[in-house]
Structure formats: C-alpha cells, structure tokens
Design a protein around this motif. Sequence first.
Motif, PDB file in Angstrom:
ATOM      1  N   TYR A 152       0.839  -1.185   0.000  1.00  0.00           N
ATOM      2  CA  TYR A 152       0.000   0.000   0.000  1.00  0.00           C
ATOM      3  C   TYR A 152       0.876   1.238   0.000  1.00  0.00           C
ATOM      4  CZ  TYR A 152      -3.528  -3.415   1.255  1.00  0.00           C
ATOM      5  OH  TYR A 152      -4.350  -4.515   1.262  1.00  0.00           O
ATOM      6  N   SER A 153       0.315   2.339  -0.411  1.00  0.00           N
ATOM      7  CA  SER A 153       1.094   3.566  -0.602  1.00  0.00           C
ATOM      8  C   SER A 153       1.695   4.101   0.691  1.00  0.00           C
ATOM      9  CB  SER A 153       0.225   4.645  -1.240  1.00  0.00           C
ATOM     10  OG  SER A 153      -0.867   4.956  -0.399  1.00  0.00           O
ATOM     11  N   THR A 154       1.188   3.697   1.836  1.00  0.00           N
ATOM     12  CA  THR A 154       1.683   4.219   3.113  1.00  0.00           C
ATOM     13  C   THR A 154       2.933   3.510   3.622  1.00  0.00           C
ATOM     14  OG1 THR A 154       0.177   2.720   4.274  1.00  0.00           O
ATOM     15  CG2 THR A 154      -0.607   4.971   3.853  1.00  0.00           C
ATOM     16  N   ILE A 155       3.399   2.518   2.900  1.00  0.00           N
ATOM     17  CA  ILE A 155       4.505   1.700   3.404  1.00  0.00           C
ATOM     18  C   ILE A 155       5.784   2.499   3.594  1.00  0.00           C
ATOM     19  CG2 ILE A 155       5.394   0.962   1.153  1.00  0.00           C
ATOM     20  CD1 ILE A 155       5.584  -1.904   2.379  1.00  0.00           C
ATOM     21  N   CYS A 156       6.512   2.194   4.640  1.00  0.00           N
ATOM     22  CA  CYS A 156       7.839   2.758   4.884  1.00  0.00           C
ATOM     23  C   CYS A 156       8.860   1.684   4.524  1.00  0.00           C
ATOM     24  CB  CYS A 156       8.034   3.117   6.363  1.00  0.00           C
ATOM     25  SG  CYS A 156       6.804   4.247   7.031  1.00  0.00           S
ATOM     26  N   MET A 157       9.979   2.099   3.951  1.00  0.00           N
ATOM     27  CA  MET A 157      10.993   1.127   3.571  1.00  0.00           C
ATOM     28  C   MET A 157      12.376   1.638   3.960  1.00  0.00           C
ATOM     29  SD  MET A 157       9.606  -0.300  -0.082  1.00  0.00           S
ATOM     30  CE  MET A 157      10.552  -1.823   0.070  1.00  0.00           C
ATOM     31  N   GLY A 158      13.301   0.714   4.070  1.00  0.00           N
ATOM     32  CA  GLY A 158      14.639   1.138   4.466  1.00  0.00           C
ATOM     33  C   GLY A 158      15.690   0.101   4.145  1.00  0.00           C
ATOM     34  N   TRP A 159      16.921   0.530   4.284  1.00  0.00           N
ATOM     35  CA  TRP A 159      18.094  -0.339   4.137  1.00  0.00           C
ATOM     36  C   TRP A 159      18.810  -0.410   5.473  1.00  0.00           C
ATOM     37  CZ3 TRP A 159      18.897  -3.259  -0.060  1.00  0.00           C
ATOM     38  CH2 TRP A 159      18.289  -2.890  -1.258  1.00  0.00           C
ATOM     39  N   GLU A 176      26.468  -5.421  15.387  1.00  0.00           N
ATOM     40  CA  GLU A 176      25.018  -5.397  15.386  1.00  0.00           C
ATOM     41  C   GLU A 176      24.497  -4.799  14.073  1.00  0.00           C
ATOM     42  OE1 GLU A 176      24.144  -4.989  20.186  1.00  0.00           O
ATOM     43  OE2 GLU A 176      23.519  -3.408  18.809  1.00  0.00           O
ATOM     44  N   ARG A 177      23.285  -5.178  13.736  1.00  0.00           N
ATOM     45  CA  ARG A 177      22.660  -4.608  12.557  1.00  0.00           C
ATOM     46  C   ARG A 177      22.398  -3.122  12.798  1.00  0.00           C
ATOM     47  NH1 ARG A 177      17.489  -7.732  11.056  1.00  0.00           N
ATOM     48  NH2 ARG A 177      16.684  -6.586  12.864  1.00  0.00           N
ATOM     49  N   GLU A 178      22.625  -2.311  11.770  1.00  0.00           N
ATOM     50  CA  GLU A 178      22.416  -0.875  11.904  1.00  0.00           C
ATOM     51  C   GLU A 178      21.584  -0.344  10.759  1.00  0.00           C
ATOM     52  OE1 GLU A 178      25.991   1.468  11.641  1.00  0.00           O
ATOM     53  OE2 GLU A 178      26.700   0.447   9.855  1.00  0.00           O
ATOM     54  N   ARG A 179      20.856   0.706  11.052  1.00  0.00           N
ATOM     55  CA  ARG A 179      20.061   1.366  10.032  1.00  0.00           C
ATOM     56  C   ARG A 179      20.975   2.178   9.123  1.00  0.00           C
ATOM     57  NH1 ARG A 179      18.339   6.488   9.686  1.00  0.00           N
ATOM     58  NH2 ARG A 179      19.181   6.889  11.772  1.00  0.00           N
ATOM     59  N   VAL A 180      20.769   2.070   7.814  1.00  0.00           N
ATOM     60  CA  VAL A 180      21.541   2.830   6.840  1.00  0.00           C
ATOM     61  C   VAL A 180      20.736   4.035   6.356  1.00  0.00           C
ATOM     62  CG1 VAL A 180      22.661   2.778   4.577  1.00  0.00           C
ATOM     63  CG2 VAL A 180      22.811   0.789   6.103  1.00  0.00           C
ATOM     64  N   ALA A 181      19.529   3.764   5.866  1.00  0.00           N
ATOM     65  CA  ALA A 181      18.679   4.833   5.342  1.00  0.00           C
ATOM     66  C   ALA A 181      17.242   4.351   5.293  1.00  0.00           C
ATOM     67  CB  ALA A 181      19.130   5.256   3.945  1.00  0.00           C
ATOM     68  N   THR A 182      16.313   5.277   5.482  1.00  0.00           N
ATOM     69  CA  THR A 182      14.893   4.947   5.398  1.00  0.00           C
ATOM     70  C   THR A 182      14.162   6.002   4.590  1.00  0.00           C
ATOM     71  OG1 THR A 182      14.435   6.083   7.487  1.00  0.00           O
ATOM     72  CG2 THR A 182      14.845   3.718   7.608  1.00  0.00           C
ATOM     73  N   ILE A 183      13.001   5.602   4.063  1.00  0.00           N
ATOM     74  CA  ILE A 183      12.178   6.521   3.283  1.00  0.00           C
ATOM     75  C   ILE A 183      10.716   6.197   3.568  1.00  0.00           C
ATOM     76  CG2 ILE A 183      12.247   5.011   1.243  1.00  0.00           C
ATOM     77  CD1 ILE A 183      12.281   7.606  -0.467  1.00  0.00           C
ATOM     78  N   SER A 239      10.078  11.378   2.437  1.00  0.00           N
ATOM     79  CA  SER A 239      11.012  11.882   3.430  1.00  0.00           C
ATOM     80  C   SER A 239      12.058  10.817   3.745  1.00  0.00           C
ATOM     81  CB  SER A 239      10.250  12.260   4.702  1.00  0.00           C
ATOM     82  OG  SER A 239      11.130  12.716   5.695  1.00  0.00           O
ATOM     83  N   THR A 240      13.328  11.232   3.761  1.00  0.00           N
ATOM     84  CA  THR A 240      14.423  10.289   3.957  1.00  0.00           C
ATOM     85  C   THR A 240      15.182  10.580   5.243  1.00  0.00           C
ATOM     86  OG1 THR A 240      15.912  11.677   2.650  1.00  0.00           O
ATOM     87  CG2 THR A 240      14.716   9.947   1.487  1.00  0.00           C
ATOM     88  N   ASN A 241      15.862   9.546   5.708  1.00  0.00           N
ATOM     89  CA  ASN A 241      16.673   9.665   6.907  1.00  0.00           C
ATOM     90  C   ASN A 241      17.896   8.790   6.720  1.00  0.00           C
ATOM     91  OD1 ASN A 241      17.460   8.986   9.865  1.00  0.00           O
ATOM     92  ND2 ASN A 241      16.047  10.687  10.037  1.00  0.00           N
ATOM     93  N   TYR A 242      19.082   9.328   7.038  1.00  0.00           N
ATOM     94  CA  TYR A 242      20.321   8.602   6.812  1.00  0.00           C
ATOM     95  C   TYR A 242      21.136   8.470   8.096  1.00  0.00           C
ATOM     96  CZ  TYR A 242      19.528   9.454   1.829  1.00  0.00           C
ATOM     97  OH  TYR A 242      18.997   9.489   0.569  1.00  0.00           O
ATOM     98  N   CYS A 274       6.939   6.566   9.704  1.00  0.00           N
ATOM     99  CA  CYS A 274       7.607   5.610  10.584  1.00  0.00           C
ATOM    100  C   CYS A 274       8.735   6.315  11.326  1.00  0.00           C
ATOM    101  CB  CYS A 274       8.156   4.447   9.773  1.00  0.00           C
ATOM    102  SG  CYS A 274       6.880   3.537   8.889  1.00  0.00           S
ATOM    103  N   PRO A 275       8.589   6.529  12.610  1.00  0.00           N
ATOM    104  CA  PRO A 275       9.616   7.244  13.372  1.00  0.00           C
ATOM    105  C   PRO A 275      10.955   6.504  13.372  1.00  0.00           C
ATOM    106  CG  PRO A 275       7.572   7.027  14.616  1.00  0.00           C
ATOM    107  CD  PRO A 275       7.459   6.137  13.435  1.00  0.00           C
ATOM    108  N   PRO A 276      12.057   7.227  13.474  1.00  0.00           N
ATOM    109  CA  PRO A 276      13.365   6.562  13.587  1.00  0.00           C
ATOM    110  C   PRO A 276      13.373   5.605  14.767  1.00  0.00           C
ATOM    111  CG  PRO A 276      13.649   8.907  13.223  1.00  0.00           C
ATOM    112  CD  PRO A 276      12.192   8.688  13.475  1.00  0.00           C
ATOM    113  N   GLY A 277      13.959   4.452  14.559  1.00  0.00           N
ATOM    114  CA  GLY A 277      14.041   3.492  15.639  1.00  0.00           C
ATOM    115  C   GLY A 277      12.887   2.517  15.703  1.00  0.00           C
ATOM    116  N   VAL A 278      11.849   2.748  14.905  1.00  0.00           N
ATOM    117  CA  VAL A 278      10.715   1.827  14.913  1.00  0.00           C
ATOM    118  C   VAL A 278      11.159   0.476  14.359  1.00  0.00           C
ATOM    119  CG1 VAL A 278       9.875   2.437  12.620  1.00  0.00           C
ATOM    120  CG2 VAL A 278       8.258   1.672  14.361  1.00  0.00           C
TER     121      VAL A 278
END
Length: 126
Positions: free
Chosen positions: A29-36, A44-51, A56-59, A107-111
């Motif tokens: 659905y169009s509301t989906i948040c995705m990330g790498w 540990e696994r770490e967040r690289v980037a989300t959209i 709106s993006t976060n790195y 989707c807030p950071p850290g979710v």
Amino acid sequence: QVQLVESGGGSVQAGGSLRLSCVASGYIYSTICMGWFRQAPGKERERVATIDSSGSTNYAASVKGRFTISKDNAKNTLYLQMNSLKSEDTAMYYCAARYPPYGATSCPPGVVYMYWGQGTQVTVSS
C-alpha cells in the motif's frame, strides 16, 4: 504479508559505487515505509537509510552525503545508490519494510521493521 528481494551487491574497490535494488511484492500500500539496514561480521545490525510514503528520507551519519535512498512506487522497488564506498561499508545489506504505527502517517526513527529480505553482500576492498 510483504516479500522483499534484494539484488545488486558485489565486490568493489574503495571509492567505487554500487546500486542496490529491492523489489517488494504482496500487500503493498502507498503508506509503506521502507529502508536499508546492514550488518557487518561481529557487529550489530544498523540502520543505513529509510524513506517513508511522502518521500522523506533519513540517513545514518556514516553514510550521509555518500548514499542515496529512493523508490519507484510504480515498480514497487527500493534503491540504494552507494558512492565513495569505504572498506567500513562492507556488510550484508538488508531491505526492510513496515507500515506506520496505528494513527501515524510515517515511521519514526528506531521503529521496528516487520518485513525483511534475505540480504545482499557488499564487499569493499581498500
């Protein structure tokens, strides 16, 4: 359910570039948040980037200015353009997705992300 399949990993010399892709299928659905995300051996696994759905993006600070996340909604495909690669970027890279928490539009950071791909290996040699 959402299925995610990554591609585009490989071996490259430091300073080089790679472009990762992630094709999503299932209930999209169009509301989906995705990330790498990425995980290096022994770390540990770490967040690289989300959209999120608005674009709106976060790195992560370690990749800002070198990596660019984008998506093609018509193709249900997520991308990660990685430039100026460093040896410390060596890791297994995972595509992930989730829908916003109840009542939220992003989707807030850290979710916690709910859906994950199998990963694609990126190796950068110096």
